[in-house]
Design a protein around this motif. Structure first.
Motif, PDB file in Angstrom:
ATOM      1  N   GLY A   1       0.814  -1.166  -0.042  1.00  0.00           N
ATOM      2  CA  GLY A   1      -0.119   0.113   0.218  1.00  0.00           C
ATOM      3  C   GLY A   1       0.989   1.250  -0.032  1.00  0.00           C
ATOM      4  N   PHE A   2       2.006   1.180   0.907  1.00  0.00           N
ATOM      5  CA  PHE A   2       2.807   2.346   0.789  1.00  0.00           C
ATOM      6  C   PHE A   2       3.703   2.403  -0.464  1.00  0.00           C
ATOM      7  CE2 PHE A   2       2.237   1.809   5.751  1.00  0.00           C
ATOM      8  CZ  PHE A   2       1.356   3.245   5.549  1.00  0.00           C
ATOM      9  N   TYR A   3       4.245   1.323  -0.690  1.00  0.00           N
ATOM     10  CA  TYR A   3       4.938   1.049  -1.913  1.00  0.00           C
ATOM     11  C   TYR A   3       4.243   1.923  -3.399  1.00  0.00           C
ATOM     12  CZ  TYR A   3       7.413  -1.279  -5.644  1.00  0.00           C
ATOM     13  OH  TYR A   3       8.225  -2.030  -6.891  1.00  0.00           O
ATOM     14  N   ASN A   4       2.927   1.353  -3.312  1.00  0.00           N
ATOM     15  CA  ASN A   4       2.051   1.826  -4.666  1.00  0.00           C
ATOM     16  C   ASN A   4       1.662   3.301  -4.366  1.00  0.00           C
ATOM     17  OD1 ASN A   4       2.167  -0.694  -5.881  1.00  0.00           O
ATOM     18  ND2 ASN A   4       0.229  -1.246  -4.698  1.00  0.00           N
TER      19      ASN A   4
ATOM     20  N   THR B   1       1.071   1.132  15.392  1.00  0.00           N
ATOM     21  CA  THR B   1       0.105   2.300  15.597  1.00  0.00           C
ATOM     22  C   THR B   1       0.800   3.396  15.738  1.00  0.00           C
ATOM     23  OG1 THR B   1      -1.566   0.686  16.391  1.00  0.00           O
ATOM     24  CG2 THR B   1      -1.985   3.050  16.860  1.00  0.00           C
ATOM     25  N   ALA B   2       1.810   3.603  16.920  1.00  0.00           N
ATOM     26  CA  ALA B   2       2.374   4.866  16.917  1.00  0.00           C
ATOM     27  C   ALA B   2       3.216   5.341  15.871  1.00  0.00           C
ATOM     28  CB  ALA B   2       3.269   4.649  18.121  1.00  0.00           C
ATOM     29  N   CYS B   3       3.616   4.293  15.186  1.00  0.00           N
ATOM     30  CA  CYS B   3       4.528   4.741  13.751  1.00  0.00           C
ATOM     31  C   CYS B   3       3.311   5.423  12.797  1.00  0.00           C
ATOM     32  CB  CYS B   3       4.989   3.494  13.074  1.00  0.00           C
ATOM     33  SG  CYS B   3       6.444   2.814  14.167  1.00  0.00           S
ATOM     34  N   ILE B   4       2.289   4.685  12.795  1.00  0.00           N
ATOM     35  CA  ILE B   4       1.350   5.138  11.752  1.00  0.00           C
ATOM     36  C   ILE B   4       0.810   6.708  12.194  1.00  0.00           C
ATOM     37  CG2 ILE B   4      -1.164   4.922  10.722  1.00  0.00           C
ATOM     38  CD1 ILE B   4       1.014   2.823   9.621  1.00  0.00           C
ATOM     39  N   TYR B   5       0.451   6.932  13.450  1.00  0.00           N
ATOM     40  CA  TYR B   5       0.149   8.185  13.979  1.00  0.00           C
ATOM     41  C   TYR B   5       1.150   9.227  13.649  1.00  0.00           C
ATOM     42  CZ  TYR B   5      -3.809   6.167  16.787  1.00  0.00           C
ATOM     43  OH  TYR B   5      -4.737   5.230  17.145  1.00  0.00           O
ATOM     44  N   GLU B   6       2.261   8.737  13.638  1.00  0.00           N
ATOM     45  CA  GLU B   6       3.539   9.928  13.421  1.00  0.00           C
ATOM     46  C   GLU B   6       3.629  10.208  11.954  1.00  0.00           C
ATOM     47  OE1 GLU B   6       7.626   8.945  14.474  1.00  0.00           O
ATOM     48  OE2 GLU B   6       6.878   8.612  16.574  1.00  0.00           O
ATOM     49  N   LEU B   7       3.189   9.168  11.153  1.00  0.00           N
ATOM     50  CA  LEU B   7       3.198   9.490   9.733  1.00  0.00           C
ATOM     51  C   LEU B   7       2.161  10.525   9.486  1.00  0.00           C
ATOM     52  CD1 LEU B   7       3.771   6.097   8.045  1.00  0.00           C
ATOM     53  CD2 LEU B   7       5.522   8.021   8.275  1.00  0.00           C
TER      54      LEU B   7
ATOM     55  N   ASP C   1      -5.296   7.438   6.636  1.00  0.00           N
ATOM     56  CA  ASP C   1      -6.455   7.332   7.574  1.00  0.00           C
ATOM     57  C   ASP C   1      -6.995   5.831   7.202  1.00  0.00           C
ATOM     58  OD1 ASP C   1      -6.774   9.921   8.172  1.00  0.00           O
ATOM     59  OD2 ASP C   1      -8.126  10.466   6.859  1.00  0.00           O
ATOM     60  N   TRP C   2      -6.545   5.278   6.133  1.00  0.00           N
ATOM     61  CA  TRP C   2      -6.975   3.895   6.022  1.00  0.00           C
ATOM     62  C   TRP C   2      -6.039   2.952   7.047  1.00  0.00           C
ATOM     63  CZ3 TRP C   2      -4.508  -0.843   5.465  1.00  0.00           C
ATOM     64  CH2 TRP C   2      -5.309  -2.081   5.111  1.00  0.00           C
ATOM     65  N   TYR C   3      -4.943   3.359   7.265  1.00  0.00           N
ATOM     66  CA  TYR C   3      -4.069   2.629   8.118  1.00  0.00           C
ATOM     67  C   TYR C   3      -4.213   2.876   9.631  1.00  0.00           C
ATOM     68  CZ  TYR C   3      -1.067   0.925   4.392  1.00  0.00           C
ATOM     69  OH  TYR C   3      -0.428   0.222   3.324  1.00  0.00           O
ATOM     70  N   VAL C   4      -4.854   3.900   9.889  1.00  0.00           N
ATOM     71  CA  VAL C   4      -5.107   4.367  11.336  1.00  0.00           C
ATOM     72  C   VAL C   4      -6.499   3.458  11.491  1.00  0.00           C
ATOM     73  CG1 VAL C   4      -6.588   6.056  12.617  1.00  0.00           C
ATOM     74  CG2 VAL C   4      -4.481   6.649  11.293  1.00  0.00           C
ATOM     75  N   ARG C   5      -7.306   3.285  10.642  1.00  0.00           N
ATOM     76  CA  ARG C   5      -8.507   2.254  10.860  1.00  0.00           C
ATOM     77  C   ARG C   5      -8.149   0.801  10.973  1.00  0.00           C
ATOM     78  NH1 ARG C   5     -11.140   5.845   7.222  1.00  0.00           N
ATOM     79  NH2 ARG C   5     -10.522   4.296   5.541  1.00  0.00           N
TER      80      ARG C   5
ATOM     81  N   PHE D   1      -7.081 -15.425   3.460  1.00  0.00           N
ATOM     82  CA  PHE D   1      -6.481 -14.082   2.923  1.00  0.00           C
ATOM     83  C   PHE D   1      -7.471 -13.314   2.037  1.00  0.00           C
ATOM     84  CE2 PHE D   1      -3.799 -11.299   0.045  1.00  0.00           C
ATOM     85  CZ  PHE D   1      -3.370 -10.233   1.025  1.00  0.00           C
ATOM     86  N   VAL D   2      -7.785 -12.090   2.576  1.00  0.00           N
ATOM     87  CA  VAL D   2      -8.559 -11.175   1.646  1.00  0.00           C
ATOM     88  C   VAL D   2      -7.638 -10.110   1.308  1.00  0.00           C
ATOM     89  CG1 VAL D   2     -10.674  -9.804   1.198  1.00  0.00           C
ATOM     90  CG2 VAL D   2     -10.369 -12.007   2.668  1.00  0.00           C
ATOM     91  N   GLN D   3      -7.597  -9.816   0.080  1.00  0.00           N
ATOM     92  CA  GLN D   3      -6.586  -8.651  -0.519  1.00  0.00           C
ATOM     93  C   GLN D   3      -7.401  -7.467   0.053  1.00  0.00           C
ATOM     94  OE1 GLN D   3      -3.696  -9.091  -2.526  1.00  0.00           O
ATOM     95  NE2 GLN D   3      -3.215  -6.754  -1.734  1.00  0.00           N
ATOM     96  N   PRO D   4      -6.722  -6.548   0.990  1.00  0.00           N
ATOM     97  CA  PRO D   4      -7.309  -5.363   1.392  1.00  0.00           C
ATOM     98  C   PRO D   4      -7.352  -4.377   0.244  1.00  0.00           C
ATOM     99  CG  PRO D   4      -5.109  -5.556   2.398  1.00  0.00           C
ATOM    100  CD  PRO D   4      -5.207  -7.017   1.453  1.00  0.00           C
ATOM    101  N   THR D   5      -8.250  -3.606   0.327  1.00  0.00           N
ATOM    102  CA  THR D   5      -8.429  -2.550  -0.706  1.00  0.00           C
ATOM    103  C   THR D   5      -7.832  -1.117   0.040  1.00  0.00           C
ATOM    104  OG1 THR D   5     -10.291  -3.470  -1.781  1.00  0.00           O
ATOM    105  CG2 THR D   5      -9.990  -1.256  -2.344  1.00  0.00           C
TER     106      THR D   5
END
Ligand code: OFO
Length: 169
Positions: A56-59, A98-104, A121-125, A163-167
């Motif tokens: 997700g970050f790569y893309n 989670t702390a890393c995502i909040y920093e980003l 926002d997707w990663y926070v959820r 496994f379900v590929q996340p959108t």
């Protein structure tokens, strides 16, 4: 165009997500060694999800004309051996992520980077779900973990996870 600072921060997060995949793969191996094939499956699916998170970050970086910088992945140091200890470690690790995502997310706000903020926002959820899932499993294992029958049925239940590929965003 993505800023240098955001690009570097997201590349670092790709590495953390890949490390997460590595960590859960190691946990899956421990469960396989303990003949807990359902738990092994659960962690294996978790590893696949982490790889998808990294992508997700790569893309996002690619989509914005940025540069991918893949870093070395640390070897996971895993002493835990029981399902309960593995899930406690999982929760601890997810709280760190989670702390890393909040920093980003804070960085995206500081830079007024709306596409990155939308992505994050997707990663926070997602992190909310990751922590809540680990907490619920820890709760179940704490209550029933010493009961061999309960562990047997939980292992059976975890063998059905797919496994379900996340959108992402
Ligand atoms: Fe990528 O959510 Fe777990 O680490």
């Amino acid at each position: 165009m993505i800023s240098e600072k955001m690009q570097e921060a997201l590349n670092a997060q790709i590495n953390k997500e890949l490390y997460s995949a590595y960590l859960y793969k190691a946990m899956s191996a421990v469960c396989s060694q303990e003949n807990l094939d359902g738990f092994a499956n659960w962690f294996n699916i978790q590893a696949q999800e982490e790889y998808a998170h990294a992508m997700g970050f790569y893309n996002h970086i690619i989509d914005r004309g940025g540069v991918i910088n893949l870093l070395a992945i640390d070897a996971p140091c895993l002493k835990e051996r029981t399902p309960l200890d593995l899930f406690k470690r999982t929760l601890e690790h997810e709280q760190y992520v989670t702390a890393c995502i909040y920093e980003l997310s804070d960085l995206a706000v500081a830079e007024n980077d709306k596409p990155a903020k939308l992505l994050l926002d997707w990663y926070v959820r997602e992190q909310l779900e990751e922590e809540s899932t680990a907490e619920k499993i820890i709760d179940t294992l704490t209550r029933f973990g010493k009961d061999e029958n309960a562990l047997f049925f939980l292992d059976k239940d975890f063998s059905t996870r797919t496994f379900v590929q996340p959108t992402i965003a």
